[in-house]
Design a protein around this motif. Sequence first.
Motif, short mmCIF file in Angstrom:
data_model
loop_
_atom_site.label_atom_id
_atom_site.label_comp_id
_atom_site.label_asym_id
_atom_site.label_seq_id
_atom_site.Cartn_x
_atom_site.Cartn_y
_atom_site.Cartn_z
N ASP A 344 0.82 -1.21 0.00
CA ASP A 344 0.00 0.00 0.00
C ASP A 344 0.85 1.26 0.00
N HIS A 345 2.07 1.17 0.49
CA HIS A 345 2.98 2.31 0.50
C HIS A 345 3.91 2.33 -0.72
N GLY A 346 3.62 1.47 -1.69
CA GLY A 346 4.44 1.42 -2.90
C GLY A 346 5.79 0.77 -2.67
N ASP A 348 8.02 -2.84 -0.68
CA ASP A 348 8.13 -4.29 -0.75
C ASP A 348 8.74 -4.79 0.55
N PRO A 366 9.50 3.82 -0.64
CA PRO A 366 9.98 4.97 -1.43
C PRO A 366 10.36 6.12 -0.51
#
Length: 381
Positions: A344-346, A348, A366
């Motif tokens: 959800d936060h882009g 992994d 990120p």
Amino acid sequence: MEASWPLVLVAFVVGLALGALALRRSRRTPAPPAEPVLSPDAAAVLAALRASAVVLDAGDDVLRASPSAYSVGLVRSGRLGHAALADLVDAVRADGEIRDRELTLPRSRLAGSGVMIVQVRVAPLGDGRVLLVAEDHTAARRLDQVRRDFVANVSHELKTPVGALALLAETVHDAADDPVTVRRFAERMQHEARRLTRLVQEIIDLSRLQEPDALVDSELVDVDDVVAEAADRVRVEAESRQVTLVVGGERGLQVHGDRDLLATAVRNLLDNALRHSRPAGRVSVGVAARGEEVRIAVVDQGEGIPADQRNRIFERFYRGDPARARRTGGSGLGLSIVKHIAADHGGDITVWSVEGKGSTFTLVLPRATETTAPTDEEGPV
């Protein structure tokens, strides 16, 4: 000279006879038709299909196949790659009836390569040609199985502490005149109540993460604060397990997201590390920037993760050693929640592990390019 005329006449008659015979044969046996070729429109339709499509000629040679048919191994060396598909094609040619089957096929010819579940539809096109369309349902079937397992596991996980609380309450009631027994079982009741509360909270967290607006209140988050909060939440547990908790790494990094969710992700990684650490062991949290990424690594010195389990540890309720999970209190949801928060936060989540030496879980996010200057009221981090 005169004697040669009969020979010439015989040769002439034989030539006429052979020519007539060849003409009759050519009329009775027409020349083989040219190889059928798909029209550009038909080829474009096959290329646009989401499913894998294959067109076969009368000799089972592939006339046209979509790229996915090659990538999943339906077509190999210009022929169908599985005997089950060839049998289905033969049955369609035999009676001209369209057939629809769900087949379980090996992913490759290598042993242990796994299987795929495909819905196959075969239809005749005329002149011996056949169209085969296959849709990969492997992910959908696996998702259905995960959902069934989720419901079954939730029911089981809730039933265990609830049943324990009921039995403990009954025992306390029967031992009301024995303060020592009441105190001992009251502590057990508190333990089961905490376990139940944690499980319910994890289910709520997981449900929240599946909503499309999970990060509707995204903000600039200080990674230092996230790590510090997560470490504070598990510090008492670390002391009770006699495990040293160390926090270090680069400071002042920021990411965009939900601070509470990120703290939950790091805390879950720390919980997992503590549960799999030996007494007098060490759990470390390190933060570092690498290009446009922020990496939060949680390192333990536990027993490590077997290689055949590393691809499944992020599944809901998956526990490689159920007996150890019951002993340590793991629900099997913590790492799944971390995976969802990272996505959800882009970001992994990755894992490195060696059996007998420990594991390293790395949350990759990120990096935020904006920075916020501290106000006069803010103290040092």
